[in-house]
Design a protein around this motif. Structure first.
Motif, short mmCIF file in Angstrom:
data_model
loop_
_atom_site.label_atom_id
_atom_site.label_comp_id
_atom_site.label_asym_id
_atom_site.label_seq_id
_atom_site.Cartn_x
_atom_site.Cartn_y
_atom_site.Cartn_z
N HIS A 1 -67.14 73.63 48.36
CA HIS A 1 -68.06 73.40 49.50
C HIS A 1 -67.30 73.43 50.81
CE1 HIS A 1 -66.55 69.35 48.73
NE2 HIS A 1 -67.03 68.95 49.89
N ASP B 1 -61.48 69.05 53.83
CA ASP B 1 -60.49 68.38 52.97
C ASP B 1 -60.34 69.12 51.63
OD1 ASP B 1 -63.16 67.39 52.69
OD2 ASP B 1 -62.47 65.72 51.47
N HIS B 2 -61.20 70.12 51.40
CA HIS B 2 -61.18 70.84 50.12
C HIS B 2 -60.61 72.26 50.22
CE1 HIS B 2 -63.50 67.77 47.93
NE2 HIS B 2 -63.88 67.48 49.16
N ASP C 1 -68.02 67.77 45.69
CA ASP C 1 -68.45 66.42 46.09
C ASP C 1 -69.87 66.05 45.68
OD1 ASP C 1 -65.98 66.16 47.12
OD2 ASP C 1 -66.58 65.92 49.20
N HIS D 1 -63.89 63.89 44.44
CA HIS D 1 -63.03 62.73 44.67
C HIS D 1 -63.23 61.78 43.50
CE1 HIS D 1 -62.69 63.73 49.05
NE2 HIS D 1 -63.89 64.24 48.81
#
Ligand SMILES: [Zn+2]
Length: 306
Positions: free
Chosen positions: A96, A100-101, A197, A234
């Motif tokens: 997505h 942070d990914h 997520d 996460h």
């Protein structure tokens, strides 16, 4: 001699100064390893290693699911995986659009010319070379060399990617859940599901860019598929119970908000009436919970059960 010494000091000091993530991959199955990040927000202490990044080993290359929040993390993740087997990274799949990914992408592009596959909104929402949220949070020594690059292949419909001996299914959720454009990655033979997520465990999620109703629908979709292992965006639980906590959170959130609407609670009071205190010990509760409650109220105010 003098030049060599200067060079040596230069190399030593940069390697001594570089943030050391001390990465150890968790083996999920014979051919899947994941780096499972901290459950908290990105900080100087965790160096932005607060999301999960996985390596799928095929016969001749690695295929990645998410690349973490910066170049340095990606580089150290690869170095750590090289000790298991030194293979090139042929493909990178991004779940997505949250940075942070995928901010590790340019490490893999530069080193292996990996093909970057992901949802279409990354290219829409981010200009090449632009600064992202993560670059404003973390200091430049951690974000060094990190650049926004383009996604090469945008996924709009269910796609099977065949890489050597592995078949990797890429399944768009198809409606707004964690974001408007979430991808599920599934290894059918190995029964490993990567959800990005749409699933988290051990911490509270944020519905800021998504939908509570969509989240529940997406969890139903995930749990209708026969997986044995599930790697969340996460969280550390990769077992059969991986979706349990977030499902409970969203179910209770929906029930209680609908009840409060029936009781004619006003928007301004909603986060005093609905608190979801049973989740208070989870990471990020103080940061996201009351905002999620407020947003859920807005979403459910005119909601009619399908
Ligand atoms: Zn995330």
């Amino acid at each position: 001699m003098f030049k060599k010494l200067i060079l040596l000091i230069g190399i030593l000091s940069t390697s001594l100064l570089a943030f050391n993530y001390d990465l150890k991959p968790k083996k999920i199955t014979n051919d899947v390893w994941c780096f499972l990040g901290d459950l908290n927000a990105p900080t100087v202490k965790n160096g932005g290693f607060m999301s999960n990044s996985c390596y799928i080993k095929t016969e001749k290359s690695y295929v990645l699911v998410d690349t973490g929040s910066n170049y340095l993390f990606a580089k150290q993740a690869y170095e750590s995986m090289s000790k298991i087997e030194k293979l090139p990274v042929s493909h990178v799949i991004i779940t997505h659009s949250h940075d942070d990914h995928w901010l590790g992408n340019n490490y893999y592009k530069e080193k292996f010319n990996s093909k970057i596959i992901g949802p279409s909104n990354i290219n829409k929402e981010h200009e090449v070379g632009q600064k992202t949220r993560m670059m404003n949070i973390l200091p430049t020594d951690i974000m060094i060399n990190t650049k926004v690059i383009k996604v090469d292949t945008e996924i709009i419909e269910a796609t099977s990617l065949i890489v050597n001996d592995k078949k990797i299914d890429i399944l768009p959720v198809g409606f707004k859940a964690h974001t408007s454009n979430d991808l599920l990655i599934f290894l059918e033979k190995e029964k490993v599901m990567f959800t990005g997520d749409v699933v988290m465990n051990g911490r509270i999620t944020s519905t800021r860019d998504g939908s509570l109703v969509g989240q529940i629908k997406a969890l139903n979709k995930i749990d209708s598929i026969e997986w044995e292992y599930l790697v969340a965006g996460h969280g550390y639980d990769t077992s059969k119970t991986a979706t349990k906590e977030i499902r409970k959170y969203f179910t209770l959130l929906k029930e209680r908000i609908l009840q409060s609407i029936e009781d004619e609670v006003e928007a301004g009071n909603i986060s005093k009436i609905v608190t979801l205190k049973e989740f208070k010990d989870l990471a990020m509760y103080d940061i996201f919970n009351s905002r999620n409650i407020f947003d859920a109220f807005g979403e459910l105010e005119f909601y009619e059960e399908e």
